[in-house]
Write an enzyme that holds these catalytic residues in place. Sequence first.
Site, PDB file in Angstrom:
ATOM      1  CD  GLU A 265      -2.708  -0.952   2.613  1.00 53.42           C
ATOM      2  OE1 GLU A 265      -3.562  -0.054   2.706  1.00 53.42           O
ATOM      3  OE2 GLU A 265      -2.451  -1.750   3.530  1.00 53.42           O
ATOM      4  NE  ARG A 480       3.855  -8.839  10.761  1.00 56.08           N
ATOM      5  CZ  ARG A 480       3.059  -7.802  10.505  1.00 56.08           C
ATOM      6  NH1 ARG A 480       1.751  -7.944  10.530  1.00 56.08           N
ATOM      7  NH2 ARG A 480       3.582  -6.625  10.229  1.00 56.08           N
ATOM      8  CE  LYS A 490       2.172   0.976   5.597  1.00 58.13           C
ATOM      9  NZ  LYS A 490       1.220   0.440   4.630  1.00 58.13           N
TER      10      LYS A 490
END
Length: 769
Positions: A265, A480, A490
């Site tokens: 993104e 992950r 973020k």
Amino acid sequence: ALGLFTGIGLSEAKARETLRNGALSALLRRAVLQARSALGPALDKATGTLLYNAAARLKDPKHLGFLVGYIARREILTDLQLSAALEYVRSHPLEPLDVADFERACGVGICITPEQIEEAVEAVISKHRAELLAERYHFNMGLLMGEARSQLRWADGKTIKNEVDLQVLHLLGPKTEADLEKKPKVAKARLAPAEKQKVAVVENGDMGTETKSLLEQLRGEALKFHKPGENYKTEGYVVTPNTMALLKQHLAITGGQVRTRFPPEPNGILHIGHAKAINFNFGYAKANGGVCFLRYDDTNPEKEEEKYFTAIREMVEWLGYQPYAVTHASDYFDQLYTWALELIRRGQAYVCHQKVEEIKGHNPPPSPWRDRPVEESLLLFEDMRKGKFGEGEATLRMKLVMEDGKMDPVAYRVKFTPHHRTGDKWCIYPTYDYTHCLCDSIEHITHSLCTKEFQARRSSYFWLCNALDVYCPVQWEYGRLNLLYTVVSKRKIIRLVETGAVRDWDDPRLFTLTALRRRGFPPEAINNFCARVGVTVAQATMEPHLLEACAREVLNEQAPRAMAVLEPLKVTITNFPAPKALEVLVPNFPADENRGFHKVPFHQTVYIEETDFREEADKGYKRLAPGQPVGLRHTGYIITVQNVIKDVNGRVIELEVTCTKSDVAEKPKAFIHWVSVPLACEVRLYERLFLHKNPEDPSEVPGGFLSDLNPDSLRVVHNALVDSSVHSARPFDKFQFERLGYFSVDPDSEEGKMVFNRTVTLKEDPGKA
């Protein structure tokens, strides 16, 4: 403008940085001037911070004057209220705003008294009294804070914390020695092998020295993926009457080539976890002679900025990968819209009017519009496209139940935000659940690789492709990569930037990829780290020192040697053997002199580290002291102290020494580094940004991650000296400063004043292990 911005409490550096952003500085100037007209020229720092955050975070500038009015009238006083205000104007794009509703949403006029805070904390402590008395200070105090805060949304967090601390102290008394001991870890019950595979988490994993490269792992047994065109052999893959024909068509288009994609993104900078995704997607394709797309998931225009698109591609290429093609989800908006109409016609999607709050979570009430006629949904979806519904008034939902029990995920929502690529063409935008699998289908991706949290989306992935009768790729999930002592969210990085805890997304104390590059980490070190972590279904939570070890391995081979002095002490050689400076040859890589030498001047005046001299040599101290000579590295000379010169405060400011050729003198106990005719430079020494391993864990850090900042995470040495061999270095060039560590040239460097960032020390600090 600089004075205007520093006048509201911004540091000079922050003010200059703001001025470089034309749009932000124009908005902030407007905000400050408006506030000054109401409050006078002197604005306090709290008001200045609110004005800065309003200007920086507001998406639609037309509301700036409206918000500044509330700040200037002291009706919005906290960042919490400002966040609510920004959210309100974002979600209510139509004019005019309902002022009364806005004020209710932002807590305007609500005054929380000390008595209310005291009563709320009292009630929470009473509720947990038994556990508090049993666990005492080992109890999770963050729980008390959270519950009190939920009762008093607009209360000041610090005041609540002080009240909690006060009442807990009153109940339990001062901490005892037992309270100060670490809470013992509860041994977990051993899991059966099958269960262990599902929930395994690698904590603080160590890296073996015999690790295979990532490409070796990907070619080997680590991943037994299906071959292109054999998607149907994958467990859980849904086969329809059209599957085989679609796979045959797929093979005709791709020629049996492996195709992957990296789909970030563009609403933030990539971090260390993304490095694993990049290595995995590009690496798997490369290992199998395939190709990898870089596809921007640009379906959320209000959070996307051009700088993120640029930075993402830069980081992919910096890690050594070239995308087969750079694409965008927005490239396919027309096709996605056509398919949405088809989905409605097939009775697999419907327009719904439930609010976002109603359908959040895993057990929302069923939609009363689920069975509305197809023709009605088609007309309403067209109205959505034409902007006849406000944001949140209508969504297009798909008729399916996902693996995690979530029912009817949203496919399209209304957003009156121009898109950076399509402009005002659309006011409806597709969601990830709708877009991702269809973009994979359009690009004929063979292996859609994603992290474990997307496993719940696998059912919708297969369902949607099959509902539309289009080629269906296979989604594969992997664990992950997380790192201790950091945050990568973020939203949280933005908070660190806004509060001034870090300079920007590329602050070398962060673990974004731009930050790691700026600090001097070589891309090969990051790739090696990802390879050593490995590709498994287990989540990997690693210590930063393991990444630092990878950096040392690479830099030892890549970074030429130089000499620098951080805390200079002047040394005058009274019997210097030449009338002018000599030239000394220094090997670029002492272990391999075939890689060349560089020259440094050796003059009557040299500078050494202050710590390399003591007036009295303690036992075990081997460096320079009266009566204890040392060698100067690479010169062939040994120096002996003759005179110690001090200032009026008794501080040593200069040494007078004599020198002797090393081949005629007794071998000294040590050789030290030095500089002569040096260049002035600034050196930035970095430590961990956070004090605790898990700064986001409320049990470890009850006050939240912003309360866990390490005050010593950055030390700037303004008057360091470096030898002249580095004079032509450019930003991101790397050196090993002998005896000090590995350093990289920072982009802040200017003509006449170089700036170096310490990447890592020469050896691991045992205190950090």
